[in-house]
Motif scaffolding. Structure first.
Motif, PDB file in Angstrom:
ATOM      1  N   ILE A  42       0.723  -1.225   0.056  1.00 39.37           N
ATOM      2  CA  ILE A  42      -0.064   0.129  -0.006  1.00 39.37           C
ATOM      3  C   ILE A  42       0.786   1.129  -0.083  1.00 39.37           C
ATOM      4  O   ILE A  42       0.803   2.276  -0.824  1.00 39.37           O
ATOM      5  CB  ILE A  42      -0.756  -0.062   1.232  1.00 39.37           C
ATOM      6  N   PHE A  43       1.955   1.239   0.956  1.00 38.71           N
ATOM      7  CA  PHE A  43       2.783   2.422   1.152  1.00 38.71           C
ATOM      8  C   PHE A  43       3.399   2.488  -0.494  1.00 38.71           C
ATOM      9  O   PHE A  43       3.638   3.480  -1.044  1.00 38.71           O
ATOM     10  CB  PHE A  43       3.977   2.088   2.152  1.00 38.71           C
ATOM     11  N   HIS A  44       3.972   1.499  -1.048  1.00 40.47           N
ATOM     12  CA  HIS A  44       4.640   1.451  -2.392  1.00 40.47           C
ATOM     13  C   HIS A  44       3.940   2.003  -3.352  1.00 40.47           C
ATOM     14  O   HIS A  44       4.328   2.917  -4.221  1.00 40.47           O
ATOM     15  CB  HIS A  44       5.309   0.218  -2.674  1.00 40.47           C
ATOM     16  N   THR A  45       2.528   1.675  -3.324  1.00 39.68           N
ATOM     17  CA  THR A  45       1.936   1.925  -4.697  1.00 39.68           C
ATOM     18  C   THR A  45       1.662   3.611  -4.702  1.00 39.68           C
ATOM     19  O   THR A  45       1.386   4.281  -5.381  1.00 39.68           O
ATOM     20  CB  THR A  45       0.630   1.243  -4.692  1.00 39.68           C
ATOM     21  N   HIS A  46       1.118   4.162  -3.400  1.00 36.13           N
ATOM     22  CA  HIS A  46       1.093   5.204  -2.982  1.00 36.13           C
ATOM     23  C   HIS A  46       2.240   6.318  -3.553  1.00 36.13           C
ATOM     24  O   HIS A  46       1.955   7.216  -4.045  1.00 36.13           O
ATOM     25  CB  HIS A  46       0.861   5.632  -1.597  1.00 36.13           C
ATOM     26  N   ARG A  47       3.312   5.721  -2.979  1.00 33.05           N
ATOM     27  CA  ARG A  47       4.526   6.534  -3.368  1.00 33.05           C
ATOM     28  C   ARG A  47       4.853   6.552  -4.817  1.00 33.05           C
ATOM     29  O   ARG A  47       5.227   7.718  -5.396  1.00 33.05           O
ATOM     30  CB  ARG A  47       5.798   5.982  -2.661  1.00 33.05           C
ATOM     31  N   GLU A  48       4.758   5.583  -5.513  1.00 32.38           N
ATOM     32  CA  GLU A  48       4.801   5.388  -7.011  1.00 32.38           C
ATOM     33  C   GLU A  48       3.853   6.327  -7.663  1.00 32.38           C
ATOM     34  O   GLU A  48       4.066   6.877  -8.481  1.00 32.38           O
ATOM     35  CB  GLU A  48       4.633   4.096  -7.519  1.00 32.38           C
ATOM     36  N   ARG A  49       2.487   6.380  -7.366  1.00 31.80           N
ATOM     37  CA  ARG A  49       1.535   7.123  -7.763  1.00 31.80           C
ATOM     38  C   ARG A  49       2.119   8.756  -7.767  1.00 31.80           C
ATOM     39  O   ARG A  49       1.800   9.194  -8.409  1.00 31.80           O
ATOM     40  CB  ARG A  49       0.211   6.721  -7.151  1.00 31.80           C
ATOM     41  N   GLU A  50       2.603   9.042  -6.347  1.00 34.39           N
ATOM     42  CA  GLU A  50       2.917  10.357  -6.482  1.00 34.39           C
ATOM     43  C   GLU A  50       4.088  10.433  -7.154  1.00 34.39           C
ATOM     44  O   GLU A  50       4.051  11.852  -7.617  1.00 34.39           O
ATOM     45  CB  GLU A  50       3.452  10.670  -4.716  1.00 34.39           C
ATOM     46  N   ARG A  51       4.856   9.820  -7.495  1.00 40.84           N
ATOM     47  CA  ARG A  51       6.208  10.140  -8.157  1.00 40.84           C
ATOM     48  C   ARG A  51       5.568  10.019  -9.648  1.00 40.84           C
ATOM     49  O   ARG A  51       6.272  10.902 -10.472  1.00 40.84           O
ATOM     50  CB  ARG A  51       7.302   8.814  -8.034  1.00 40.84           C
ATOM     51  N   LEU A  52       4.926   9.305 -10.185  1.00 40.97           N
ATOM     52  CA  LEU A  52       4.620   9.133 -11.806  1.00 40.97           C
ATOM     53  C   LEU A  52       3.338  10.262 -11.842  1.00 40.97           C
ATOM     54  O   LEU A  52       3.411  10.823 -12.895  1.00 40.97           O
ATOM     55  CB  LEU A  52       4.054   7.957 -11.959  1.00 40.97           C
ATOM     56  N   TYR A  53       2.588  10.557 -10.961  1.00 40.63           N
ATOM     57  CA  TYR A  53       1.435  11.782 -11.239  1.00 40.63           C
ATOM     58  C   TYR A  53       1.475  12.657 -10.150  1.00 40.63           C
ATOM     59  O   TYR A  53       0.727  12.601  -9.358  1.00 40.63           O
ATOM     60  CB  TYR A  53       0.226  10.853 -11.303  1.00 40.63           C
ATOM     61  N   PRO A  54       2.476  13.653 -10.239  1.00 40.52           N
ATOM     62  CA  PRO A  54       2.544  14.697  -9.110  1.00 40.52           C
ATOM     63  C   PRO A  54       1.338  15.397  -9.289  1.00 40.52           C
ATOM     64  O   PRO A  54       0.779  15.686 -10.247  1.00 40.52           O
ATOM     65  CB  PRO A  54       3.768  15.438  -9.462  1.00 40.52           C
ATOM     66  N   ARG A  55       0.711  15.932  -8.054  1.00 39.47           N
ATOM     67  CA  ARG A  55      -0.387  16.883  -7.909  1.00 39.47           C
ATOM     68  C   ARG A  55      -0.172  18.004  -9.245  1.00 39.47           C
ATOM     69  O   ARG A  55       0.797  18.651  -9.316  1.00 39.47           O
ATOM     70  CB  ARG A  55      -0.567  17.342  -6.682  1.00 39.47           C
ATOM     71  N   LEU A  56      -1.276  18.455  -9.785  1.00 44.33           N
ATOM     72  CA  LEU A  56      -1.092  19.536 -10.734  1.00 44.33           C
ATOM     73  C   LEU A  56      -0.850  20.930 -10.173  1.00 44.33           C
ATOM     74  O   LEU A  56      -0.220  21.656 -10.790  1.00 44.33           O
ATOM     75  CB  LEU A  56      -2.566  19.591 -11.531  1.00 44.33           C
ATOM     76  N   ASP A  57      -1.197  20.984  -8.881  1.00 44.01           N
ATOM     77  CA  ASP A  57      -0.990  22.409  -8.094  1.00 44.01           C
ATOM     78  C   ASP A  57       0.379  22.457  -7.359  1.00 44.01           C
ATOM     79  O   ASP A  57       0.462  23.126  -6.655  1.00 44.01           O
ATOM     80  CB  ASP A  57      -2.109  22.730  -7.103  1.00 44.01           C
ATOM     81  N   GLN A  58       1.145  21.390  -7.583  1.00 42.95           N
ATOM     82  CA  GLN A  58       2.386  21.388  -6.961  1.00 42.95           C
ATOM     83  C   GLN A  58       3.301  22.423  -7.176  1.00 42.95           C
ATOM     84  O   GLN A  58       4.162  23.091  -6.095  1.00 42.95           O
ATOM     85  CB  GLN A  58       3.118  20.072  -7.506  1.00 42.95           C
ATOM     86  N   HIS A  59       3.255  22.972  -8.332  1.00 46.76           N
ATOM     87  CA  HIS A  59       4.231  24.357  -8.525  1.00 46.76           C
ATOM     88  C   HIS A  59       3.756  25.725  -7.851  1.00 46.76           C
ATOM     89  O   HIS A  59       4.529  26.507  -7.588  1.00 46.76           O
ATOM     90  CB  HIS A  59       4.352  24.673 -10.089  1.00 46.76           C
ATOM     91  N   ASN A  60       2.544  25.671  -7.275  1.00 45.10           N
ATOM     92  CA  ASN A  60       1.880  26.679  -6.243  1.00 45.10           C
ATOM     93  C   ASN A  60       2.497  26.785  -4.982  1.00 45.10           C
ATOM     94  O   ASN A  60       2.440  27.557  -4.216  1.00 45.10           O
ATOM     95  CB  ASN A  60       0.483  26.834  -6.486  1.00 45.10           C
ATOM     96  N   TYR A  61       3.170  25.705  -4.610  1.00 42.15           N
ATOM     97  CA  TYR A  61       3.769  25.612  -3.112  1.00 42.15           C
ATOM     98  C   TYR A  61       4.825  26.514  -2.980  1.00 42.15           C
ATOM     99  O   TYR A  61       5.455  26.500  -3.784  1.00 42.15           O
ATOM    100  CB  TYR A  61       4.035  24.141  -2.748  1.00 42.15           C
ATOM    101  N   GLU A  62       5.150  26.952  -1.717  1.00 44.91           N
ATOM    102  CA  GLU A  62       6.077  27.837  -1.335  1.00 44.91           C
ATOM    103  C   GLU A  62       7.091  26.942  -0.404  1.00 44.91           C
ATOM    104  O   GLU A  62       6.465  26.337   0.569  1.00 44.91           O
ATOM    105  CB  GLU A  62       5.708  29.086  -0.688  1.00 44.91           C
ATOM    106  N   LEU A  63       8.392  27.118  -0.594  1.00 41.28           N
ATOM    107  CA  LEU A  63       9.264  26.501   0.540  1.00 41.28           C
ATOM    108  C   LEU A  63       9.280  27.265   1.794  1.00 41.28           C
ATOM    109  O   LEU A  63       9.511  28.636   1.744  1.00 41.28           O
ATOM    110  CB  LEU A  63      10.627  26.320  -0.034  1.00 41.28           C
ATOM    111  N   LEU A  64       9.105  26.671   3.030  1.00 46.02           N
ATOM    112  CA  LEU A  64       9.091  27.356   4.017  1.00 46.02           C
ATOM    113  C   LEU A  64      10.122  27.572   4.798  1.00 46.02           C
ATOM    114  O   LEU A  64      10.495  28.144   5.749  1.00 46.02           O
ATOM    115  CB  LEU A  64       7.857  26.918   4.769  1.00 46.02           C
ATOM    116  N   ALA A  65      11.077  26.726   4.319  1.00 44.90           N
ATOM    117  CA  ALA A  65      12.311  26.410   5.151  1.00 44.90           C
ATOM    118  C   ALA A  65      13.484  27.241   4.652  1.00 44.90           C
ATOM    119  O   ALA A  65      13.581  27.322   3.495  1.00 44.90           O
ATOM    120  CB  ALA A  65      12.573  24.958   5.537  1.00 44.90           C
TER     121      ALA A  65
END
Length: 65
Positions: A42-65
């Protein structure tokens, strides 16, 4: 006994194991024998999905650190 089975598997004539490949197989065998494979899968498939299909709004996030 497990050590002998692993050594026999890795020493099959004509097989070529890299260290990362052998470690991956041993990790999977440990997960299966410990009964942890379903949770890992379950963990592996979630990570692969995140890697292969990143969220469409991922570029809108700001780095806070």
């Amino acid at each position: 006994m497990v050590q002998i089975m692993v050594a026999d598997r890795l020493d099959i004539t004509g097989s070529r194991w890299t260290v990362p490949g052998a470690e991956a197989v041993l990790t999977l065998r440990a997960l299966i024998s410990n009964g942890d494979f379903p949770q890992y899968w379950i963990f592996h498939t979630h990570r692969e999905r995140e890697r292969l299909y990143p969220r469409l709004d991922q570029h809108n996030y700001e780095l806070l650190a």
